[in-house]
Design a protein around this motif. Structure first.
Motif, PDB file in Angstrom:
ATOM      1  N   ARG A  84      16.806   4.869  12.272  1.00  0.00           N
ATOM      2  CA  ARG A  84      16.003   4.329  11.185  1.00  0.00           C
ATOM      3  C   ARG A  84      14.810   5.237  10.916  1.00  0.00           C
ATOM      4  O   ARG A  84      14.383   6.003  11.783  1.00  0.00           O
ATOM      5  CB  ARG A  84      15.533   2.910  11.507  1.00  0.00           C
ATOM      6  N   LEU A  85      14.283   5.107   9.721  1.00  0.00           N
ATOM      7  CA  LEU A  85      13.128   5.883   9.297  1.00  0.00           C
ATOM      8  C   LEU A  85      11.948   4.932   9.135  1.00  0.00           C
ATOM      9  O   LEU A  85      12.018   3.976   8.374  1.00  0.00           O
ATOM     10  CB  LEU A  85      13.427   6.571   7.959  1.00  0.00           C
ATOM     11  N   GLN A  86      10.875   5.183   9.867  1.00  0.00           N
ATOM     12  CA  GLN A  86       9.667   4.368   9.799  1.00  0.00           C
ATOM     13  C   GLN A  86       8.647   5.086   8.915  1.00  0.00           C
ATOM     14  O   GLN A  86       8.435   6.291   9.069  1.00  0.00           O
ATOM     15  CB  GLN A  86       9.110   4.184  11.200  1.00  0.00           C
ATOM     16  N   LEU A  87       8.029   4.343   7.991  1.00  0.00           N
ATOM     17  CA  LEU A  87       7.002   4.907   7.119  1.00  0.00           C
ATOM     18  C   LEU A  87       5.700   4.162   7.321  1.00  0.00           C
ATOM     19  O   LEU A  87       5.678   2.934   7.316  1.00  0.00           O
ATOM     20  CB  LEU A  87       7.430   4.806   5.655  1.00  0.00           C
ATOM     21  N   ARG A  88       4.618   4.944   7.493  1.00  0.00           N
ATOM     22  CA  ARG A  88       3.277   4.378   7.664  1.00  0.00           C
ATOM     23  C   ARG A  88       2.270   5.266   6.951  1.00  0.00           C
ATOM     24  O   ARG A  88       2.450   6.478   6.890  1.00  0.00           O
ATOM     25  CB  ARG A  88       2.871   4.345   9.134  1.00  0.00           C
ATOM     26  N   ILE A  89       1.208   4.645   6.467  1.00  0.00           N
ATOM     27  CA  ILE A  89       0.079   5.416   5.948  1.00  0.00           C
ATOM     28  C   ILE A  89      -0.794   5.781   7.139  1.00  0.00           C
ATOM     29  O   ILE A  89      -1.115   4.930   7.971  1.00  0.00           O
ATOM     30  CB  ILE A  89      -0.738   4.590   4.925  1.00  0.00           C
ATOM     31  N   VAL A  90      -1.152   7.065   7.226  1.00  0.00           N
ATOM     32  CA  VAL A  90      -1.996   7.535   8.323  1.00  0.00           C
ATOM     33  C   VAL A  90      -3.184   8.300   7.747  1.00  0.00           C
ATOM     34  O   VAL A  90      -3.136   8.803   6.625  1.00  0.00           O
ATOM     35  CB  VAL A  90      -1.209   8.421   9.319  1.00  0.00           C
ATOM     36  N   ASP A  91      -4.248   8.387   8.527  1.00  0.00           N
ATOM     37  CA  ASP A  91      -5.454   9.099   8.095  1.00  0.00           C
ATOM     38  C   ASP A  91      -5.307  10.607   8.180  1.00  0.00           C
ATOM     39  O   ASP A  91      -5.948  11.342   7.436  1.00  0.00           O
ATOM     40  CB  ASP A  91      -6.661   8.670   8.934  1.00  0.00           C
ATOM     41  N   SER A  92      -4.479  11.055   9.120  1.00  0.00           N
ATOM     42  CA  SER A  92      -4.312  12.491   9.315  1.00  0.00           C
ATOM     43  C   SER A  92      -2.951  12.753   9.956  1.00  0.00           C
ATOM     44  O   SER A  92      -2.291  11.835  10.449  1.00  0.00           O
ATOM     45  CB  SER A  92      -5.426  13.048  10.202  1.00  0.00           C
ATOM     46  N   ILE A  93      -2.585  14.008   9.958  1.00  0.00           N
ATOM     47  CA  ILE A  93      -1.343  14.412  10.602  1.00  0.00           C
ATOM     48  C   ILE A  93      -1.558  14.312  12.106  1.00  0.00           C
ATOM     49  O   ILE A  93      -2.553  14.808  12.637  1.00  0.00           O
ATOM     50  CB  ILE A  93      -0.970  15.840  10.165  1.00  0.00           C
ATOM     51  N   ARG A  94      -0.628  13.651  12.765  1.00  0.00           N
ATOM     52  CA  ARG A  94      -0.793  13.382  14.186  1.00  0.00           C
ATOM     53  C   ARG A  94       0.223  14.170  15.019  1.00  0.00           C
ATOM     54  O   ARG A  94       1.309  14.474  14.546  1.00  0.00           O
ATOM     55  CB  ARG A  94      -0.623  11.884  14.458  1.00  0.00           C
ATOM     56  N   GLN A 133       0.835  -1.208   0.000  1.00  0.00           N
ATOM     57  CA  GLN A 133       0.000   0.000   0.000  1.00  0.00           C
ATOM     58  C   GLN A 133       0.868   1.257   0.000  1.00  0.00           C
ATOM     59  O   GLN A 133       0.567   2.238  -0.682  1.00  0.00           O
ATOM     60  CB  GLN A 133      -0.932   0.013   1.207  1.00  0.00           C
ATOM     61  N   ILE A 134       1.935   1.232   0.776  1.00  0.00           N
ATOM     62  CA  ILE A 134       2.845   2.384   0.823  1.00  0.00           C
ATOM     63  C   ILE A 134       3.507   2.580  -0.534  1.00  0.00           C
ATOM     64  O   ILE A 134       3.566   3.702  -1.048  1.00  0.00           O
ATOM     65  CB  ILE A 134       3.912   2.212   1.928  1.00  0.00           C
ATOM     66  N   LYS A 135       3.995   1.511  -1.129  1.00  0.00           N
ATOM     67  CA  LYS A 135       4.641   1.620  -2.441  1.00  0.00           C
ATOM     68  C   LYS A 135       3.658   2.161  -3.477  1.00  0.00           C
ATOM     69  O   LYS A 135       4.009   3.019  -4.284  1.00  0.00           O
ATOM     70  CB  LYS A 135       5.202   0.259  -2.877  1.00  0.00           C
TER      71      LYS A 135
END
Length: 167
Positions: free
Chosen positions: A57-67, A3-5
């Motif tokens: 490290r850099l963590q990447l996630r899909i989020v619904d809004s800026i948190r 999904q991220i890609k």
């Protein structure tokens, strides 16, 4: 991770956001960014970039809004700042789509992925390098940022061998 890609590959970067807090010092309000977090807004969603594992490290996630996922004092206010004007050469270009993405030492995790660093080549020609290893969090730059990151790595050869071209 798929999904991220897909989100990164098929959408234009609309905006980049920093989060932090507003503090009052001698009657002047100051925005203080929390550089552990950086958000990329695309047409179809938002990617949260987070510096994790003691800024290694850099963590990447899909989020619904800026948190605003951090604690602040009672007299401070959570705040968001647009950074697209600072990071993107021309924020309005329709060619601000990622043409090529490289993640160093990419690992899948629940709900996302993480890596040592991330580089993006935009269709506009702009090169963006995201480095989570600075003392206060994420630094964003171009080829010089990548060069500094590589010079400061403890084991450069292992990282070069672990480069993973996402697309």
């Amino acid at each position: 991770m798929e999904q991220i890609k897909k989100l990164l590959k098929e959408n234009r970067i609309k905006e980049v956001y920093l989060v932090g807090f507003v503090d009052e010092i001698n009657g002047v309000f100051e925005f203080c960014p929390d550089l552990r977090f950086l958000y990329f807004e695309f047409s179809e969603g938002i990617i949260e970039c987070r510096s994790v594992e003691q800024y290694s490290r850099l963590q990447l996630r899909i989020v619904d809004s800026i948190r605003h996922d951090f604690e602040i004092d009672e007299d401070m206010f959570a705040a968001t700042s647009r950074a697209g004007e600072l990071i993107l050469d021309n924020p309005e270009l329709l060619t601000n789509e990622i043409a090529h993405l490289v993640a160093y030492d990419l690992k899948q995790m629940d709900g996302g992925m993480n890596c040592l660093a991330l580089e993006m080549q935009l269709k506009s020609g702009q090169f963006i390098f995201i480095d989570p290893t600075f003392l206060h969090g994420i630094s964003v730059g171009s080829h010089n940022q990548k060069k500094l990151w590589k010079e400061n790595l403890v084991d450069r050869l292992a990282v070069e061998a672990s480069e993973y071209s996402v697309f």
